[in-house]
Design an enzyme around this catalytic site. Sequence first.
Site, PDB file in Angstrom:
ATOM      1  N   TYR A 109       0.845  -1.157   0.000  1.00 38.66           N
ATOM      2  CA  TYR A 109       0.000   0.000   0.000  1.00 38.66           C
ATOM      3  C   TYR A 109       0.900   1.233   0.000  1.00 38.66           C
ATOM      4  CZ  TYR A 109       1.439   0.241   4.913  1.00 38.66           C
ATOM      5  OH  TYR A 109       2.202   0.316   6.041  1.00 38.66           O
ATOM      6  N   GLU A 149       1.558   1.136  -6.149  1.00 41.63           N
ATOM      7  CA  GLU A 149       1.152   0.800  -4.779  1.00 41.63           C
ATOM      8  C   GLU A 149      -0.228   1.397  -4.558  1.00 41.63           C
ATOM      9  OE1 GLU A 149       2.872  -0.977  -2.522  1.00 41.63           O
ATOM     10  OE2 GLU A 149       4.994  -0.845  -3.102  1.00 41.63           O
TER      11      GLU A 149
HETATM   12 ZN   LIG Z   1       4.339  -5.449  -2.452  1.00 47.05          ZN
END
Ligand SMILES: [Zn+2]
Length: 417
Positions: free
Chosen positions: A304, A377
């Site tokens: 993330y 991400e």
């Molecule tokens: Zn990753």
Amino acid sequence: MWTQLALAVALVVTIWSTPSTTIRYDGHEVLQILPQTIEDVHKLISLAKKYHLDIWKSPRYLNETFDVRVDPDQITDFVHDIESLGLKADHWITDVQKLIDEVTHTRNRRATFSIGAFNDHNSINSYLNSLASSNPRVTVHSMGQSYEGRDIRYVKISNNVGTNKKAIYADGGIHAREWLAVTTVLYFIDQIANNPTQDRTIEALLGKFDFYFAPVVNPDGYEYSRNHDRMWRKNRRPVVSGCYGVDINRNFAYHWNPDNGGSHNPCEEVHSGTHATSEVETKILQNFLCSHSNLIAYLNVHTYGQYWIYPWGYTPILPSDYRDLDHLGRTAATAIRHTHGKVFTVGEDTRVLYAAAGGADDYAKGACGVKYSYTVELRDTGVHGFVAPQSYIIPAGEETFAGFKAFATELIHYEHL
Ligand SMILES: [Zn+2]
């Protein structure tokens, strides 16, 4: 009758309470620390290594937090060490298990496939097959088998008009616990294959590109993360006694180096392997990336932190064409922001603070010549981290797909395709 009922109840209780090998994270905390200098970042990484901690996020830029999971026995000592560096640790998640339980509680546990659920690997593969059998735009293929013998499938989506088209490839789940990456790639597949809103942009993109998508490129790790250890990251090959798995995204054969953002230690989450391409999953992906010479863009999807970043990961020196990659990344981030307001940071992988060699994005660009190679991400930036709830699946799909469409559309103009 009562005996039978009691037996049945006993059986159910036994099944439900079987001392499974599920790993629990009771009392584990995730601390967020804001480093003031580059030296602070290096000290934090050394400290995390000293305690063998699971780093959730290393900051890529100053003013970003270093997120790390600490088990209850270590919290006091670790926080003391942090404070002696003159830094402050915020207790972001105070009980990782509680967060896992809350999210699991609301999870759709149906075995049937749904775009809005965290599906198991089998049902994802069945979905890809059924899509291919019902939709003339879709063909399903195997890249090969994982260490434990699971089929790593991908789909090709094409309008089957024209030849010598450029192609765009995206994959998810290279890190096992990043389930939202899997659902987001599946969302892309559904949108492009089925075009449920009859979006003319999608038809225009299919006029210029073929698309390849592999939703689960680390299926052994993914299933292990679903069934035994929510925090699992690597693949599942036994490396040394008691320690399993290599971080596939540190194992690619382009400037592979465990001392650069990875680890020699097989017991650590970022173990780079004993040599480059030591893992079958890495080999399969490398073959795929280099054998499709028409690939112009690649998205390696993770959670993330909300980044759209480009090579190099192994060095802070920018690629000579970084302006092109930067421009296209910013186009994506703008479209993402206009969807649900999420701000994605665009930039080079390393950008002084955080180096990680052996990544898929570096390999695609450096070894296979895929010009527009990115690590994406997904959300969030400090609410759920890796433990994304089901309620994120659709909005994350929507915003990332908006970014993807804007990116691909701009690519047509920018590269005069
Ligand atoms: Zn990753």
